[in-house]
Design a protein around this motif. Structure first.
Motif, PDB file in Angstrom:
ATOM      1  N   ILE A 172       0.762  -1.378   0.050  1.00 21.89           N
ATOM      2  CA  ILE A 172       0.049  -0.183   0.132  1.00 21.89           C
ATOM      3  C   ILE A 172       0.843   1.228   0.162  1.00 21.89           C
ATOM      4  N   SER A 173       1.853   1.410   0.852  1.00 21.52           N
ATOM      5  CA  SER A 173       2.758   2.290   0.679  1.00 21.52           C
ATOM      6  C   SER A 173       3.392   2.729  -0.513  1.00 21.52           C
ATOM      7  N   THR A 174       3.901   1.663  -1.217  1.00 19.24           N
ATOM      8  CA  THR A 174       4.451   1.543  -2.240  1.00 19.24           C
ATOM      9  C   THR A 174       3.639   2.247  -3.444  1.00 19.24           C
ATOM     10  N   GLY A 175       2.280   1.906  -3.249  1.00 18.17           N
ATOM     11  CA  GLY A 175       1.480   2.363  -4.261  1.00 18.17           C
ATOM     12  C   GLY A 175       1.164   3.964  -4.028  1.00 18.17           C
ATOM     13  N   VAL A 176       1.221   4.231  -2.821  1.00 20.68           N
ATOM     14  CA  VAL A 176       0.772   5.670  -2.327  1.00 20.68           C
ATOM     15  C   VAL A 176       2.089   6.594  -2.860  1.00 20.68           C
ATOM     16  N   LEU A 214      11.860  -5.357   6.464  1.00 23.78           N
ATOM     17  CA  LEU A 214      11.584  -4.027   5.604  1.00 23.78           C
ATOM     18  C   LEU A 214      13.364  -3.794   5.609  1.00 23.78           C
ATOM     19  N   VAL A 215      14.205  -3.914   6.461  1.00 24.33           N
ATOM     20  CA  VAL A 215      15.573  -3.675   6.148  1.00 24.33           C
ATOM     21  C   VAL A 215      16.146  -4.526   5.203  1.00 24.33           C
ATOM     22  N   TYR A 264       7.477   2.206   7.110  1.00 25.01           N
ATOM     23  CA  TYR A 264       6.957   1.501   5.772  1.00 25.01           C
ATOM     24  C   TYR A 264       7.224   2.222   4.546  1.00 25.01           C
ATOM     25  N   PHE A 265       6.945   3.648   4.834  1.00 23.16           N
ATOM     26  CA  PHE A 265       6.880   4.506   3.487  1.00 23.16           C
ATOM     27  C   PHE A 265       8.398   4.642   3.294  1.00 23.16           C
ATOM     28  N   ILE A 266       9.425   4.672   4.031  1.00 25.84           N
ATOM     29  CA  ILE A 266      10.664   4.611   3.455  1.00 25.84           C
ATOM     30  C   ILE A 266      11.192   3.351   2.428  1.00 25.84           C
ATOM     31  N   GLY A 267      10.690   2.007   2.786  1.00 26.83           N
ATOM     32  CA  GLY A 267      10.764   0.961   2.004  1.00 26.83           C
ATOM     33  C   GLY A 267       9.909   0.995   1.097  1.00 26.83           C
ATOM     34  N   GLY A 268       8.751   1.782   1.022  1.00 22.63           N
ATOM     35  CA  GLY A 268       8.020   1.924  -0.186  1.00 22.63           C
ATOM     36  C   GLY A 268       8.474   2.722  -1.297  1.00 22.63           C
ATOM     37  N   MET A 269       9.064   3.796  -0.760  1.00 21.15           N
ATOM     38  CA  MET A 269       9.783   4.700  -1.683  1.00 21.15           C
ATOM     39  C   MET A 269      10.998   4.105  -2.210  1.00 21.15           C
ATOM     40  N   VAL A 270      11.823   3.491  -1.623  1.00 22.36           N
ATOM     41  CA  VAL A 270      12.812   2.410  -2.196  1.00 22.36           C
ATOM     42  C   VAL A 270      12.422   1.507  -3.231  1.00 22.36           C
ATOM     43  N   MET A 271      11.234   0.918  -2.948  1.00 21.40           N
ATOM     44  CA  MET A 271      10.815   0.026  -3.912  1.00 21.40           C
ATOM     45  C   MET A 271      10.077   0.435  -5.202  1.00 21.40           C
ATOM     46  N   ALA A 272       9.553   1.917  -4.841  1.00 20.73           N
ATOM     47  CA  ALA A 272       8.942   2.637  -6.090  1.00 20.73           C
ATOM     48  C   ALA A 272      10.075   2.931  -7.109  1.00 20.73           C
ATOM     49  N   ILE A 273      10.894   3.559  -6.225  1.00 21.22           N
ATOM     50  CA  ILE A 273      12.377   3.894  -7.263  1.00 21.22           C
ATOM     51  C   ILE A 273      12.744   2.805  -8.118  1.00 21.22           C
TER      52      ILE A 273
END
Lengths: 165, 101, 84, 84
Positions: A13-17, C4-5, A131-140
């Motif tokens: 969900i955070s990746t999509g956002v 996550l990490v 979770y938004f930090i990991g989501g942003m890395v996934m999105a990039i």
């Protein structure tokens, strides 16, 4: 080891956002239309020669060459994770200074950071900010790390669909 | 933050930094073009900053992050001028036998 | 264990291997940008204090500046080789 | 393995491998290629300083190293101009 499936749902969900936030803000401020700095033009031309779309290439070059809404989303999630809501405002100031260093007007980065802060604050009741930090890395990773030609075609299609080219 | 691997604890940031340093070291020496070498040097410096941060020396890490683009910009300007100089010298020396004839 | 990490670590390993293996110079720069995002996120998750956030922000802005300089120089070298 | 011990051995590896690369690496006839290879033992020395907790030495070494690049680049370009 036990894998909690709730973590993966929150991460998706955070990746999509994050993806929706930075792609929409960057497209609205006209990143795919023209290269802002001269390094982005080189990347766009090279991706066009490899078989991609030139407007998507300009978009990816602008992400590499100056801190835009993608960097703004990452900084907003980091500072929200560390400092709370007023950390997002500090991140906005830092991104504005970085944009001025890279010879850019800096509207896209500032507004992208502010909108990401508001979105994280609205969603923070059931998704923790880390979770938004990991989501942003996934999105990039889906844009810059997986398959460049296909990613530039998708970004060009979105820009043409919104009528911003 | 810590990952349990059969008894010992291994952290992720030093592992990624050591991987970046080893790969960048091999890449700088094996590439022969100037721009490839400078890109690989950037990769190596990212690993160095990660390793400094994992020792909790934040002031040294901030100083390294500020000083690294200065060094990269000086190297790029120097390599561009060196390339231009070598090219113009080659053209001049290729034109020289025609003048002798 | 923290999922996550571990996920960010796997992403940075994959991208680092692709930086080393690919031949095109522009694609190498794009992979390097993704690696910078991953390392900044790992720094902020490793040190849970406001100073860690400042260190991550300074690292990210510095690496973006040098990527900008490298891309500009690639353009100048391509123009010089195409003309001469 | 402990992080301090692994950093120390990584510094030794960089020092030895970088010195071999400076002496008999590919295309070291060119002075700029040789100077870019010299950066590797520099980073090895930085890692050894880091493993022995010499913070002040590490800080001054990093600051001086990015300024000494200017002198070396200027010297290489001046040598190339004078030999023309």
């Amino acid at each position: 080891m036990d894998v909690n499936w709730m973590d993966f749902i929150k991460l998706l969900i955070s990746t999509g956002v994050c993806w929706t936030n930075f792609v929409l803000v960057d497209t609205y401020f006209g990143l795919p239309r023209r290269p802002g700095v001269s390094g982005a033009e080189v990347i766009g031309k090279t991706l066009e020669r490899m078989g991609g779309d030139i407007n998507g290439g300009y978009f990816m070059g602008n992400i590499v060459c100056s801190p835009d809404a993608s960097a703004g989303t990452l900084m907003a999630s980091i500072f929200y994770y560390l400092l709370g809501f007023k950390g997002g405002l500090i991140a906005t100031l830092l991104i504005f200074i970085g944009n001025r260093l890279c010879n850019d007007p800096g509207y896209a980065g500032t507004l992208g950071t502010f909108s990401a802060t508001v979105l994280i604050h609205l969603l923070s009741s059931f998704i923790e900010p880390k979770y938004f930090i990991g989501g942003m890395v996934m999105a990039i990773f889906t844009i810059q790390g997986l398959y460049h030609v296909g990613a530039s075609k998708v970004l060009g299609y979105i820009g043409r669909k919104l009528g911003m080219i | 933050m810590k990952v349990e691997v059969d008894g010992g604890t291994v952290e992720i940031l030093p592992l990624v930094s050591i991987f970046c340093i080893v790969m960048g070291c091999i890449g700088v020496i094996l590439n022969t073009d100037y721009l490839d070498k400078i890109i690989m040097l950037e990769f190596l410096t990212g690993g160095l900053i990660g390793l400094i941060v994992s020792f909790y020396y934040l002031d040294v890490a901030i100083l390294t992050s500020i000083m690294e683009p200065v060094s990269t910009v000086i190297l790029l300007l120097g390599s561009l001028k060196y390339l231009y100089l070598k090219r113009s010298k080659k053209r001049y020396s290729s034109k020289l036998p025609i003048l002798v004839k | 264990m923290d999922t996550l990490v571990l996920l960010i670590g796997v992403i940075s390993f994959v991208v680092g291997l692709r930086v080393f293996l690919t031949r095109n110079r522009v694609q190498r720069l794009l992979y390097l940008c993704c690696l910078n995002f991953a390392i900044a996120a790992l720094i902020a998750l490793y040190i849970k204090s406001p100073m860690g956030g400042v260190a991550a922000a300074v690292y990210f802005i510095g690496s973006t500046l040098s990527s900008n300089a490298i891309a500009h120089t690639i353009g100048k070298v391509q123009r010089l080789e195409g003309r001469g | 393995m402990d992080i301090v011990v692994s950093t120390l051995y990584l510094g030794y590896f960089l020092l030895i491998f970088g010195t071999l690369g400076v002496i008999l690496g590919p295309e070291t006839r060119d002075p700029l290629v040789r100077f870019l290879n010299v950066e590797i033992p520099t980073i090895g020395v930085m890692l050894i300083f880091l493993a022995y907790n010499h913070t002040l030495a590490l800080m001054t070494y990093i600051a001086i190293n990015s300024l000494i690049v200017l002198v070396f680049i200027r010297a290489i370009i001046r040598k190339e101009e004078l030999e023309a």
